[in-house]
Scaffold this active site. Structure first.
Site, PDB file in Angstrom:
ATOM      1  N   SER A 128      -8.028   1.000   3.233  1.00  0.00           N
ATOM      2  CA  SER A 128      -8.508   0.505   1.953  1.00  0.00           C
ATOM      3  C   SER A 128      -9.678  -0.448   2.174  1.00  0.00           C
ATOM      4  O   SER A 128      -9.893  -0.934   3.284  1.00  0.00           O
ATOM      5  CB  SER A 128      -7.377  -0.229   1.225  1.00  0.00           C
ATOM      6  OG  SER A 128      -7.844  -0.891   0.071  1.00  0.00           O
ATOM      7  N   SER A 129     -10.411  -0.722   1.109  1.00  0.00           N
ATOM      8  CA  SER A 129     -11.435  -1.764   1.122  1.00  0.00           C
ATOM      9  C   SER A 129     -11.031  -2.956   0.266  1.00  0.00           C
ATOM     10  O   SER A 129     -11.826  -3.893   0.114  1.00  0.00           O
ATOM     11  CB  SER A 129     -12.764  -1.214   0.595  1.00  0.00           C
ATOM     12  OG  SER A 129     -13.279  -0.240   1.466  1.00  0.00           O
TER      13      SER A 129
ATOM     14  N   GLY B  91     -13.764  -1.952  -7.145  1.00  0.00           N
ATOM     15  CA  GLY B  91     -15.072  -1.375  -6.892  1.00  0.00           C
ATOM     16  C   GLY B  91     -15.166  -0.449  -5.706  1.00  0.00           C
ATOM     17  O   GLY B  91     -16.242  -0.288  -5.140  1.00  0.00           O
ATOM     18  N   GLY B  92     -14.056   0.177  -5.272  1.00  0.00           N
ATOM     19  CA  GLY B  92     -14.130   1.084  -4.133  1.00  0.00           C
ATOM     20  C   GLY B  92     -14.584   0.348  -2.890  1.00  0.00           C
ATOM     21  O   GLY B  92     -14.294  -0.826  -2.691  1.00  0.00           O
TER      22      GLY B  92
ATOM     23  N   ARG C 272       0.833  -1.198   0.000  1.00  0.00           N
ATOM     24  CA  ARG C 272       0.000   0.000   0.000  1.00  0.00           C
ATOM     25  C   ARG C 272       0.871   1.253   0.000  1.00  0.00           C
ATOM     26  O   ARG C 272       1.936   1.295   0.646  1.00  0.00           O
ATOM     27  CB  ARG C 272      -0.885  -0.010   1.251  1.00  0.00           C
ATOM     28  CG  ARG C 272      -1.853   1.154   1.402  1.00  0.00           C
ATOM     29  CD  ARG C 272      -2.960   1.092   0.404  1.00  0.00           C
ATOM     30  NE  ARG C 272      -4.131   1.898   0.824  1.00  0.00           N
ATOM     31  CZ  ARG C 272      -5.085   2.261   0.006  1.00  0.00           C
ATOM     32  NH1 ARG C 272      -5.044   1.929  -1.268  1.00  0.00           N
ATOM     33  NH2 ARG C 272      -6.121   2.969   0.436  1.00  0.00           N
TER      34      ARG C 272
ATOM     35  N   ASP D 247      -7.783   8.405   0.065  1.00  0.00           N
ATOM     36  CA  ASP D 247      -8.464   7.371   0.851  1.00  0.00           C
ATOM     37  C   ASP D 247      -8.389   7.664   2.346  1.00  0.00           C
ATOM     38  O   ASP D 247      -9.039   6.983   3.143  1.00  0.00           O
ATOM     39  CB  ASP D 247      -7.864   5.985   0.575  1.00  0.00           C
ATOM     40  CG  ASP D 247      -8.494   5.318  -0.635  1.00  0.00           C
ATOM     41  OD1 ASP D 247      -9.456   5.872  -1.187  1.00  0.00           O
ATOM     42  OD2 ASP D 247      -8.025   4.234  -1.034  1.00  0.00           O
TER      43      ASP D 247
ATOM     44  N   GLU E 126      -6.221   3.901  -7.293  1.00  0.00           N
ATOM     45  CA  GLU E 126      -7.388   4.473  -6.608  1.00  0.00           C
ATOM     46  C   GLU E 126      -8.437   4.929  -7.606  1.00  0.00           C
ATOM     47  O   GLU E 126      -9.033   4.098  -8.250  1.00  0.00           O
ATOM     48  CB  GLU E 126      -6.998   5.600  -5.648  1.00  0.00           C
ATOM     49  CG  GLU E 126      -7.893   5.678  -4.400  1.00  0.00           C
ATOM     50  CD  GLU E 126      -9.245   6.337  -4.608  1.00  0.00           C
ATOM     51  OE1 GLU E 126      -9.330   7.301  -5.380  1.00  0.00           O
ATOM     52  OE2 GLU E 126     -10.215   5.885  -3.982  1.00  0.00           O
TER      53      GLU E 126
ATOM     54  N   THR F  96      -4.175  -1.215  -7.450  1.00  0.00           N
ATOM     55  CA  THR F  96      -4.944   0.002  -7.720  1.00  0.00           C
ATOM     56  C   THR F  96      -4.069   1.236  -7.872  1.00  0.00           C
ATOM     57  O   THR F  96      -2.930   1.273  -7.390  1.00  0.00           O
ATOM     58  CB  THR F  96      -5.943   0.244  -6.555  1.00  0.00           C
ATOM     59  OG1 THR F  96      -6.803   1.331  -6.874  1.00  0.00           O
ATOM     60  CG2 THR F  96      -5.220   0.541  -5.261  1.00  0.00           C
TER      61      THR F  96
ATOM     62  N   THR G  15      -9.411   0.277  -9.733  1.00  0.00           N
ATOM     63  CA  THR G  15      -8.725  -0.897  -9.197  1.00  0.00           C
ATOM     64  C   THR G  15      -8.844  -2.105 -10.139  1.00  0.00           C
ATOM     65  O   THR G  15      -9.526  -2.075 -11.139  1.00  0.00           O
ATOM     66  CB  THR G  15      -9.276  -1.225  -7.784  1.00  0.00           C
ATOM     67  OG1 THR G  15      -9.268  -0.025  -7.007  1.00  0.00           O
ATOM     68  CG2 THR G  15      -8.454  -2.263  -7.060  1.00  0.00           C
TER      69      THR G  15
END
Length: 592
Positions: free
Chosen positions: A478-479, A499-500, A126, A454, A434, A432, A414
């Site tokens: 993050s998700s 997909g966020g 990340r 984010d 983002e 990603t 992503t």
């Protein structure tokens, strides 16, 4: 054509839910003309996806978001490479042909199963906030949050990219092929040029105004002042040169030297919205290996990425709360949707308050996934109507839990890669930059991320700090939910999606579909979406699930019909490998 696909799905799946899968098949995926010239196996995979059929294989499999990238990974696996080798080839190709979603200028999370040892681990690539970043990075002079795209476009939103370091780390530990050889396919295609896909062309046209904010970015995506068209050949010589440099010098060349200087100059020199990234920030970046976070569901262990991702925690909480409920009535049953939707809302309430980078903020991971805690939260699902109000719980923890609720915005872009190699190693990686096209800044033929957005734009509420606030060196929450589902100590499913923040709901539905509803991976990937994070039920427009609006409204939900463009890439592992690629995007599954 739609009636033919429906019939094929019904014959293939043998379930009452196959019609829903056919309904979700996007027109762009039904055709094979854009990529069929790659090879006969790619053409066969495209046709299988259009017919709603999972691809089957005995030795290895790769599923990713673009046939060029899948083919690059498949060639590596066919030559005896490992899943780690294939990841390098797939990601570097995605950065060329699907640049809006991921690439060298972004970050990634990887869940890895090592067949030789039977060990499961995760790697955190990340992005990090620059050392000069402050909690007020995304606030105006009065301390009010900036508008989202005012923060995104330009250098302010750029974090230290982690993807090159992650690829190098995993390749060094688990690869067996030559590093330079793995970068060669993307390098050659960048030099020769590739045909712009319909999806990329549409996204460029939709974002033309923001892409025009940078002269270099505009020149690439809008040559002559016009957005690239589908089928147009796009050559990316700067990307080829970047890959040539990384081939010769390794990933370290990204984090020091001329390329690093250019990245920093681009970020700091962005017109109207300069950033604070420095050469020191790049030089000190490190990939972090972290323990997998696992939760129990139907005698399976659902394992994924812990903080700074909220993915495995929220997914584990959802499935843990649902474990005591019968979901066998299927995705068209309004009570099943009530249970899944409110379990998601409860998980998101905890996520918004407690989850952030655990290197900076104590996160009650064990408490949030504790079986007794989830059993208590699950009692809230026992009624017949939508929960009128959802608040965070109080999981057991040995630190203070006095945090304010987060307000971070996480928009969908992503990409996800699922791989099983011939030795049984498994890679599930979500990657990603983002937002689509990231910061809209381009360096060395690749786009730089806007990952710092984010973070929560607010740092506190009424004097109570927000866990996911900006801090120097911190990784934004993050998700992303790269997942490996284990049973009896062995992997049985590989899953993940872009997909966020809806990634969590997309991935949860796919796992429920395969385990509870007996769906094949392709059917599960195509299943229409219904996602509820904060109270409003988002229903995928144009699919059968949109017909649940009245029934959901009658039990207390507001509903919203909208496009829900997941990118699920799934593999089921038993006597054979079976793969499915989301029909909403261009990806395929290939295996041997």
């Amino acid at each position: 054509m739609r009636n033919i696909l429906t019939a094929l799905c019904v014959v293939m799946a043998g379930t009452a839910f196959a019609q829903q899968a056919a309904d979700a098949i996007a027109p762009e995926a039904a055709g094979t003309g854009d990529f069929q010239s790659l090879s006969a196996d790619v053409t066969a995979a495209l046709k299988a996806k259009a017919a709603g059929k999972s691809v089957q294989a005995d030795n290895w499999m790769v599923v990713a978001a673009n046939p060029h990238a899948v083919k690059a990974g498949a060639d590596v696996l066919a030559a005896g490479g490992t899943a780690a080798d294939a990841l390098v080839a797939v990601q570097t190709m995605l950065g060329l042909v699907e640049p809006q979603s991921s690439g060298l200028g972004g970050g990634a999370f990887l869940v890895w199963y090592d067949a030789a040892s039977g060990a499961l681990t995760t790697f955190d690539g990340r992005e990090t906030a620059p050392l000069a970043a402050t909690p007020r990075l995304f606030q105006d002079a009065n301390g009010e949050p900036l508008k989202f795209f005012d923060a995104v476009v330009g250098g302010r939103s750029v974090g230290v990219p982690g993807t090159p370091a992650l690829l190098a780390e995993v390749h060094a530990r688990y690869g067996n092929q030559d590093w330079a050889q793995l970068l060669a396919p993307a390098m050659k295609l960048a030099e020769d040029g590739f045909p712009v896909s319909p999806r990329l062309a549409q996204l460029v046209a939709d974002d033309a105004e923001r892409l025009a904010s940078s002269k270099i970015t505009a020149a690439y995506f809008m040559p002559g002042g016009f957005p690239v068209a589908a089928g147009q050949t796009l050559v990316n010589l700067p990307y080829a040169l970047t890959l040539k440099k990384l081939s010769a010098e390794g990933a370290g060349a990204f984090y020091a030297g001329d390329l690093a200087k250019t990245i920093v100059a681009t970020v700091q020199g962005a017109e109207a919205n300069p950033g604070v990234l420095s050469e020191v920030d790049l030089a000190i970046f490190r990939v972090k290996e972290r323990p997998a976070v696992c939760a129990s569901f139907r005698a399976h262990d659902v394992c994924g990425m812990g903080p700074p991702s909220s993915g495995a925690i929220a997914l584990g909480q959802m499935l843990g709360m649902l474990d005591g409920y019968d979901l066998s009535a299927g995705p068209e049953d309004v009570n099943v949707r009530r249970l899944i939707g409110d379990a998601s809302r409860l998980a998101f309430a905890d996520r918004g308050r407690y989850v952030a980078d655990s290197d900076f903020v104590p996160v009650p991971v064990a408490g949030m996934l504790d079986s007794d805690y989830l059993a208590d939260r699950a009692k809230l699902l026992a009624g017949d109507d939508a929960l009128p109000e959802v608040t965070p719980g109080v999981p057991e923890f040995d630190h203070a839990l006095n945090w304010a609720d987060d307000e971070a915005i996480e928009l969908p872009s992503t990409s996800h890669i699922s791989i099983v190699d011939a030795a049984g190693n498994v890679a599930s990686m979500t990657t990603t930059i983002e937002n689509g096209f990231g910061s809209r800044l381009m360096v060395g033929g690749f786009l730089l991320n806007n990952e710092l957005t984010d973070f929560s734009f607010r740092s506190q509420k009424d004097g109570v700090p927000i866990a996911n606030r900006v801090e120097p060196g911190k990784r934004p929450r993050s998700s992303m939910s790269p997942t490996i589902v284990m049973k009896d100590g062995a992997p049985v499913y590989v899953a993940g999606s872009p997909g966020g923040s809806r990634i969590i709901g997309y991935t949860a539905q796919a796992i429920i579909a395969m385990i509870d509803w007996g769906m094949e991976p392709q059917t599960a990937a195509a299943l229409p979406h219904a996602v509820n994070r904060f109270g409003t039920y988002d229903l995928e427009a144009g699919t059968r699930v949109e017909g649940l609006a009245d029934a959901l409204g009658a039990i207390g939900y507001e509903t919203n019909a909208r496009a829900l463009t997941s990118g699920l890439h799934l593999i089921a592992i038993d006597d054979r490998l079976r793969g499915g690629a989301d029909p909403r995007r261009e990806g395929i599954a290939l295996g041997e």
